[in-house]
Scaffold this active site. Structure first.
Site, PDB file in Angstrom:
ATOM      1  N   ARG A  23       0.854  -1.198   0.000  1.00  0.00           N
ATOM      2  CA  ARG A  23       0.000   0.000   0.000  1.00  0.00           C
ATOM      3  C   ARG A  23       0.879   1.234   0.000  1.00  0.00           C
ATOM      4  NH1 ARG A  23      -3.657   2.071   5.090  1.00  0.00           N
ATOM      5  NH2 ARG A  23      -1.759   3.251   5.450  1.00  0.00           N
ATOM      6  N   TYR A  49      -2.341  12.078   6.918  1.00  0.00           N
ATOM      7  CA  TYR A  49      -2.570  10.903   7.744  1.00  0.00           C
ATOM      8  C   TYR A  49      -1.730   9.707   7.294  1.00  0.00           C
ATOM      9  CZ  TYR A  49      -5.270   9.077   3.865  1.00  0.00           C
ATOM     10  OH  TYR A  49      -5.643   8.615   2.631  1.00  0.00           O
ATOM     11  N   ASP A  74      -5.137   3.745   0.303  1.00  0.00           N
ATOM     12  CA  ASP A  74      -6.227   3.968   1.259  1.00  0.00           C
ATOM     13  C   ASP A  74      -6.631   5.439   1.223  1.00  0.00           C
ATOM     14  OD1 ASP A  74      -7.958   4.047   3.383  1.00  0.00           O
ATOM     15  OD2 ASP A  74      -6.585   3.159   4.844  1.00  0.00           O
ATOM     16  N   HIS A 116      -9.223   6.672   2.990  1.00  0.00           N
ATOM     17  CA  HIS A 116      -9.763   7.029   4.303  1.00  0.00           C
ATOM     18  C   HIS A 116     -11.063   7.819   4.197  1.00  0.00           C
ATOM     19  CE1 HIS A 116      -7.688   5.506   7.709  1.00  0.00           C
ATOM     20  NE2 HIS A 116      -6.513   5.654   7.124  1.00  0.00           N
ATOM     21  N   GLU A 130      -8.927   1.583  -1.337  1.00  0.00           N
ATOM     22  CA  GLU A 130      -9.630   1.333  -0.073  1.00  0.00           C
ATOM     23  C   GLU A 130     -10.395   2.565   0.403  1.00  0.00           C
ATOM     24  OE1 GLU A 130      -6.921   0.066   2.976  1.00  0.00           O
ATOM     25  OE2 GLU A 130      -8.264   0.774   4.537  1.00  0.00           O
ATOM     26  N   GLU A 136     -13.381  -1.466   7.243  1.00  0.00           N
ATOM     27  CA  GLU A 136     -12.662  -1.521   8.523  1.00  0.00           C
ATOM     28  C   GLU A 136     -13.449  -0.898   9.671  1.00  0.00           C
ATOM     29  OE1 GLU A 136      -9.084   0.578   7.244  1.00  0.00           O
ATOM     30  OE2 GLU A 136      -9.601   2.203   8.593  1.00  0.00           O
ATOM     31  N   ARG A 176     -13.342  -5.586   4.144  1.00  0.00           N
ATOM     32  CA  ARG A 176     -12.179  -5.437   5.026  1.00  0.00           C
ATOM     33  C   ARG A 176     -12.532  -5.430   6.506  1.00  0.00           C
ATOM     34  NH1 ARG A 176      -9.050  -1.784   5.415  1.00  0.00           N
ATOM     35  NH2 ARG A 176      -7.231  -3.100   5.586  1.00  0.00           N
ATOM     36  N   GLU A 200      -3.884  -7.374   5.410  1.00  0.00           N
ATOM     37  CA  GLU A 200      -3.040  -6.207   5.700  1.00  0.00           C
ATOM     38  C   GLU A 200      -2.086  -6.586   6.843  1.00  0.00           C
ATOM     39  OE1 GLU A 200      -5.185  -2.916   7.425  1.00  0.00           O
ATOM     40  OE2 GLU A 200      -3.720  -1.463   6.678  1.00  0.00           O
ATOM     41  N   TRP A 208     -12.715  11.308   8.268  1.00  0.00           N
ATOM     42  CA  TRP A 208     -11.441  10.664   8.647  1.00  0.00           C
ATOM     43  C   TRP A 208     -11.327   9.375   7.866  1.00  0.00           C
ATOM     44  CZ3 TRP A 208      -6.935   9.406   9.175  1.00  0.00           C
ATOM     45  CH2 TRP A 208      -6.357   8.589  10.172  1.00  0.00           C
TER      46      TRP A 208
HETATM   47  O1  KDG Z   1      -7.840   2.898  14.273  1.00  0.00           O
HETATM   48  C1  KDG Z   1      -7.865   3.330  12.955  1.00  0.00           C
HETATM   49  C2  KDG Z   1      -6.748   2.712  12.150  1.00  0.00           C
HETATM   50  O2  KDG Z   1      -6.694   1.349  12.392  1.00  0.00           O
HETATM   51  C3  KDG Z   1      -6.970   2.917  10.674  1.00  0.00           C
HETATM   52  O3  KDG Z   1      -6.972   4.276  10.403  1.00  0.00           O
HETATM   53  C4  KDG Z   1      -5.907   2.196   9.862  1.00  0.00           C
HETATM   54  O4  KDG Z   1      -7.025   2.762   7.830  1.00  0.00           O
HETATM   55  C5  KDG Z   1      -6.290   2.006   8.436  1.00  0.00           C
HETATM   56  C6  KDG Z   1      -5.786   0.830   7.731  1.00  0.00           C
HETATM   57  O5  KDG Z   1      -6.219   0.623   6.597  1.00  0.00           O
HETATM   58  O6  KDG Z   1      -4.997   0.089   8.290  1.00  0.00           O
HETATM   59 MG    MG Z   2      -7.838   1.863   6.080  1.00  0.00          MG
END
Ligand code: KDG
Ligand code: MG
Length: 405
Positions: A147, A159, A212, A214, A238, A264, A285, A341, A405
């Protein structure tokens, strides 16, 4: 096998983990992970005040009935606090059943579907060169999938990119209140395709790449990103958009052939039902730790398999080695496993507190056959690392608007 006690431990061997230990009258104990990043103590209270008293004296073998009792019986279904608490109990019960049977949990699920578990690592950097440097190191270490996350030029802080740090999503020990980070969608969208172009130019087409988002884009912005990344052939993109409104993924899907992954933050199969049924995603995921344990993830996995969706469980540093071990058991069984992951084995302190039977080699994890989940937790050693309140950052636009986020 009667449940005689349930102990809930919170420790911070470099980051906070909530660990459940179910003890029985047969002398066996089972371990579960109930870590919910930034909301740990809410889960501890739920387990201590509302679950533990209801389970003492019950038969530890009745995993399904206990799951239904905690889910339906509470009247209040779902939600991250409830489902992480149920997950901690459920994992511990599967661990116990495996120990009682003298078998690893994957055997109880139906046996092995594969010999090793393919993983993707994280290459994070402050610039494209820095990120590609980390990508190169991962390839040297044998990773087949990586990634890529990179600081966005002109944005003060992005981030997930503190290179080389296991806790790069937040600095666990130094930030007692949520830090704030700026976000600018335009800068991000203009930059990310350059990162992937550079990666393909330098490393060719063999290495599988992921990214990712987010959940920071709108459907049409995500559609643009997906289209622009098509030439670079991602394994998946992602969390391109938030998923509360599951039908929004259809808009992204209809515009791009870049595969999509999400889940997630899901805590129930219902969060993913429409996404999976409509085949709006390619990978689900969800994590054992946050989606209600092995019992719930087995159901999600089977449901996903009906719709050609594969599992790619969330594997961040804020899931404990017990949660990672549960994923390894699930992944060893799941016929529709995609990829796991994997961000390494934590630091010295984590390895003093947890013991686990996973090994990394050549882009894969292998699982040593041990009864149950194949993990252990040293609660005395853990006392050296008391809980530290800590939060993920929040993001805001330049004008102060709070962003996804
Ligand atoms: O607690 C939040 C994190 O685990 C997350 O932001 C990590 O996005 C993440 C990832 O794909 O591992
Ligand atoms: Mg993630």
């Amino acid at each position: 096998m009667k449940i005689t006690d349930i102990k809930i431990f919170v420790s911070c061997p470099s980051r906070n983990f909530v660990t459940v230990r179910i003890e029985t009258d047969e002398g066996l104990y089972g371990l579960g992970d109930a870590t919910l990043n930034g909301r740990e103590m809410a889960v501890v209270a739920y387990l201590t005040e509302h679950i533990k008293p209801c389970l003492i004296g019950r038969d530890a073998h009745q995993i399904e009935d206990i799951w239904q009792y905690l889910y339906k019986g509470a009247y209040w279904r779902r939600g991250p606090i409830t489902m992480t608490s149920i997950a901690g109990i459920d994992m511990a019960l599967w661990d116990l059943k495996g120990k009682a049977a003298g078998m690893p949990v994957y055997q109880l699920l139906g046996g092995r579907s594969r010999d090793k578990i393919k993983v993707y690592g994280h290459a994070n950097g402050q610039s494209i060169d820095d990120t590609l440097n980390h990508l190169g190191k991962h390839i040297e270490e044998g990773y087949k999938a990586v990634r890529l996350q990179c600081a966005i030029p002109g944005l003060a802080g992005t981030y997930g990119i503190l290179a080389g740090k296991k806790d790069y999503y937040e600095l666990q020990s130094n930030r007692p209140l949520p830090p704030e980070q700026p976000w600018d969608t335009n800068k991000y969208l203009n930059f990310i395709p350059n990162l992937f172009k550079a990666a393909r130019d330098q490393f060719g087409s063999e290495i599988q790449l992921l990214h990712d988002v987010h959940s920071r884009l709108t459907p049409i912005e995500a559609a643009r990103l997906g289209k622009e990344l098509e030439p670079y052939n991602l394994l998946f993109l992602e969390d391109p958009i938030p998923a509360e409104n599951q039908s929004n993924y259809k808009h992204v899907r209809h515009h791009t052939t870049t595969p999509l992954a999400v889940g997630e933050v899901f805590n129930s199969i219902w969060d993913a039902k429409e996404l999976i049924e409509s085949h709006s995603i390619d990978y689900i995921r969800s994590a054992v730790t946050h989606a209600g344990g092995i019992t719930a993830m087995r159901r999600i996995t089977d449901f996903a398999s009906l719709h050609s969706v594969r599992i790619a469980p969330h594997g961040p540093p804020d899931i404990s080695p017990i949660g990672h071990a549960a994923h390894a058991q699930l992944n060893t069984w799941a016929p529709n496993f995609g990829i796991q992951e994997f961000v390494g084995f934590g630091g010295k302190a984590i390895n003093e507190v947890f013991e686990y039977s996973l090994a990394y080699a050549d882009g894969h994890l292998t699982l040593e056959d041990k009864p149950g989940l194949g993990v252990d937790y040293d609660d005395l050693e853990a006392k050296k690392y008391p809980y530290k309140r800590s939060y993920l950052p929040v993001s805001r636009l330049e004008d102060g608007t709070l962003w996804d986020w």
